[in-house]
Design an enzyme around this catalytic site. Structure first.
Site, short mmCIF file in Angstrom:
data_model
loop_
_atom_site.label_atom_id
_atom_site.label_comp_id
_atom_site.label_asym_id
_atom_site.label_seq_id
_atom_site.Cartn_x
_atom_site.Cartn_y
_atom_site.Cartn_z
CB SER A 1 -0.86 -0.01 1.27
OG SER A 1 -1.36 1.28 1.53
CE1 TYR B 1 -3.76 -2.08 5.00
CE2 TYR B 1 -3.13 0.17 4.45
CZ TYR B 1 -3.61 -1.07 4.07
OH TYR B 1 -3.94 -1.29 2.75
CB ALA C 1 4.09 -1.66 11.04
CE LYS D 1 -1.63 -4.05 2.82
NZ LYS D 1 -1.87 -5.30 2.08
CB ILE E 1 -8.76 -0.06 -4.66
CG1 ILE E 1 -7.25 -0.26 -4.47
CG2 ILE E 1 -9.25 -0.82 -5.88
CD1 ILE E 1 -6.85 -1.68 -4.09
CB THR F 1 -13.34 -1.89 -3.30
OG1 THR F 1 -13.28 -1.12 -2.09
CG2 THR F 1 -11.96 -2.21 -3.79
N1 LIG Z 1 -9.17 -1.19 -0.85
C1 LIG Z 1 -8.23 -0.27 -0.87
O1 LIG Z 1 -8.48 0.96 -1.01
C2 LIG Z 1 -6.79 -0.68 -0.74
C3 LIG Z 1 -5.78 0.28 -0.77
C4 LIG Z 1 -4.45 -0.13 -0.68
C5 LIG Z 1 -4.14 -1.48 -0.55
N2 LIG Z 1 -5.16 -2.37 -0.51
C6 LIG Z 1 -4.81 -3.79 -0.39
O2 LIG Z 1 -5.36 -4.47 -1.52
C7 LIG Z 1 -5.68 -5.82 -1.16
C8 LIG Z 1 -7.10 -6.13 -1.57
O3 LIG Z 1 -7.98 -5.23 -0.91
P1 LIG Z 1 -9.57 -5.36 -1.07
O4 LIG Z 1 -10.12 -4.01 -0.91
O5 LIG Z 1 -9.89 -6.18 -2.26
O6 LIG Z 1 -9.91 -6.21 0.25
P2 LIG Z 1 -11.26 -7.02 0.56
O7 LIG Z 1 -12.37 -6.59 -0.34
O8 LIG Z 1 -11.45 -6.96 2.04
O9 LIG Z 1 -10.89 -8.51 0.14
C9 LIG Z 1 -10.04 -9.26 0.93
C10 LIG Z 1 -10.04 -10.68 0.41
O10 LIG Z 1 -9.20 -11.46 1.27
C11 LIG Z 1 -9.91 -12.65 1.65
N3 LIG Z 1 -9.46 -13.06 2.98
C12 LIG Z 1 -9.42 -12.31 4.11
N4 LIG Z 1 -8.94 -13.03 5.14
C13 LIG Z 1 -8.64 -14.26 4.63
C14 LIG Z 1 -8.09 -15.45 5.18
N5 LIG Z 1 -7.72 -15.52 6.48
N6 LIG Z 1 -7.95 -16.53 4.37
C15 LIG Z 1 -8.33 -16.48 3.08
N7 LIG Z 1 -8.83 -15.38 2.49
C16 LIG Z 1 -8.99 -14.29 3.26
C17 LIG Z 1 -11.35 -12.23 1.64
O11 LIG Z 1 -12.14 -13.39 1.51
P3 LIG Z 1 -13.55 -13.48 2.27
O12 LIG Z 1 -14.39 -12.36 1.76
O13 LIG Z 1 -14.03 -14.83 1.89
O14 LIG Z 1 -13.23 -13.31 3.74
C18 LIG Z 1 -11.39 -11.35 0.40
O15 LIG Z 1 -11.51 -12.14 -0.78
C19 LIG Z 1 -5.40 -5.91 0.34
O16 LIG Z 1 -4.12 -6.45 0.54
C20 LIG Z 1 -5.45 -4.48 0.81
O17 LIG Z 1 -4.72 -4.24 1.99
C21 LIG Z 1 -6.46 -2.03 -0.59
#
Ligand SMILES: NC(=O)c1ccc[n+]([C@@H]2O[C@H](COP(=O)([O-])OP(=O)(O)OC[C@H]3O[C@@H](n4cnc5c(N)ncnc54)[C@H](OP(=O)(O)O)[C@@H]3O)[C@@H](O)[C@H]2O)c1
Length: 231
Positions: A136, A149, A151, A153, A182, A184
């Protein structure tokens, strides 16, 4: 990525809604470890029956090493690992519970370690591997309220770069992307839609991730690539 065995974690999440179809469009054969049925349903609604035939969903908790080991061993071969799993948390450090601190490291950093560790065993046997992790912007520019978060990342960046160095003579690359916000469904729900034109679209980030996971990126190792959109 045609015919490549792709381990795509977080493929049912918000970013996964962009990355999963992009990997399928490039001919990847996809295994998605999932956690909850809700995420699968949402993803299934966006994909054709033909695409769904190229995905294997495996219920797995990626924080549990035994489950990760079995997931990867059952695949038999992992050519590409795209690890999207992670999650956000915030709060002032003096009030942040140790439990939440541990949870942030477990979800963001420990899962990355476990999927990389076990995928690398197979990649080193086959002499091929592409690893893309997700850090991130907060991993390189920590801000107030984001200590845990940031630390975690920052750890993802260090881990990915160490893996890239360790495996440079094995035709295995490892790189990470640093998104800002993102676009989302969860972010729209939490922050509204006023500024979504500034956010990174999952489809756009998917293009970057798929390039890093491709044959064409063979000479890129240990990159931590900012993908900030217009923020
Ligand atoms: N969203 C942002 O603005 C943003 C910004 C910077 C970085 N990021 C990074 O981008 C990545 C994706 O973010 P996102 O927004 O797509 O997150 P998200 O919508 O919360 O999706 C997280 C995914 O991880 C799965 N998951 C969580 N815990 C798990 C576990 N213990 N075992 C297996 N699967 C697990 C979830 O599955 P279930 O739904 O089945 O639990 C889900 O498919 C993350 O690493 C996040 O930190 C996001």
């Amino acid at each position: 990525m045609k015919g490549k065995q792709v381990l795509l974690t977080g493929g049912t999440g918000g970013l996964g809604l962009g990355v999963t179809p992009a990997v399928l469009a490039r001919g990847g054969v996809v295994t998605i470890p999932y956690h909850s049925e809700t995420g699968i349903k949402r993803l299934q609604e966006t994909l054709s029956a033909a695409s769904l035939n190229c995905i294997r969903f495996v219920k797995t908790d990626l924080m549990d090493e035994k489950q990760v080991e079995k997931l990867v061993a059952d695949m038999g071969r992992v050519d590409v690992l795209i690890h999207l799993v992670g999650g956000f948390s915030m709060g002032p450090t003096h009030q942040f519970s140790f439990e939440d601190w541990g949870q942030s490291l477990a979800l963001n950093l420990n899962t990355t370690f476990l999927v990389c560790k076990h995928s690398l065993k197979l990649m080193r046997q086959s002499g091929y591997g592409r690893i893309v992790t997700v850090s991130s912007g907060a991993g390189v520019k920590p801000t107030a309220q984001l200590a845990a978060y940031s630390a975690a990342k920052a750890g993802v960046i260090a881990l990915t770069q160490a893996i890239a160095e360790e495996n440079k003579y094995f035709n295995i690359t490892a790189n990470t992307v640093l998104p800002s916000i993102i676009d989302t469904p969860s972010n729209r729900q939490a922050m509204g839609t006023d500024r979504i034109d500034k956010w990174v679209k999952p489809e756009s980030l998917a293009e970057v991730i798929c390039f890093l996971a491709s044959e064409g990126a063979r000479d890129i190792r240990g990159a931590a690539l900012p993908v900030y959109g217009n923020i």
